[in-house]
Design a protein around this motif. Structure first.
Motif, short mmCIF file in Angstrom:
data_model
loop_
_atom_site.label_atom_id
_atom_site.label_comp_id
_atom_site.label_asym_id
_atom_site.label_seq_id
_atom_site.Cartn_x
_atom_site.Cartn_y
_atom_site.Cartn_z
N CYS A 6 118.21 -17.16 61.76
CA CYS A 6 116.82 -17.34 61.36
C CYS A 6 116.67 -18.70 60.68
CB CYS A 6 116.40 -16.21 60.42
SG CYS A 6 114.77 -16.48 59.69
N ASN A 8 114.53 -19.54 58.60
CA ASN A 8 114.02 -19.39 57.24
C ASN A 8 115.08 -18.83 56.29
OD1 ASN A 8 111.96 -19.33 55.17
ND2 ASN A 8 111.91 -17.13 55.46
N CYS A 9 115.74 -17.71 56.69
CA CYS A 9 116.65 -17.03 55.76
C CYS A 9 118.08 -16.99 56.28
CB CYS A 9 116.15 -15.60 55.48
SG CYS A 9 116.33 -14.50 56.90
N CYS A 20 112.43 -12.53 63.04
CA CYS A 20 113.54 -12.20 62.16
C CYS A 20 113.36 -10.80 61.58
CB CYS A 20 113.61 -13.23 61.04
SG CYS A 20 114.83 -12.83 59.79
N CYS A 23 112.99 -11.33 57.42
CA CYS A 23 111.86 -11.99 56.76
C CYS A 23 110.66 -12.13 57.69
CB CYS A 23 112.28 -13.37 56.24
SG CYS A 23 112.59 -14.56 57.54
ZN LIG Z 1 114.64 -14.59 58.43
#
Ligand SMILES: [Zn+2]
Length: 63
Positions: A6, A8-9, A20, A23
């Motif tokens: 991911c 983002n995370c 994801c 998140c």
């Molecule tokens: Zn994520």
């Protein structure tokens, strides 16, 4: 086997998983380089099959 992370995370994502699970960030699946080429070839083939070249030649005054 998870081969992507991911953006983002950094949670592992399946190859075909765009959202994801941790998140819910949207991670677009990268397309192979040949996708636009194959798409263009298919469009060209459809146009080739649909266009009657005899009519085109007549309109252009070739015949
Ligand atoms: Zn994520």
């Amino acid at each position: 086997m998870a081969t992507r992370l991911c953006r983002n995370c950094r949670a592992p994502l399946e190859e075909d998983q765009e959202i994801c699970p941790a998140c819910h960030t949207h991670n677009p699946i990268p397309k192979p380089w040949y996708v636009p080429i194959v798409g263009g070839a298919i469009v060209a083939l459809i146009v080739y099959l649909l266009v009657d070249f005899g009519d085109v030649a007549r309109v252009l005054g070739i015949e």
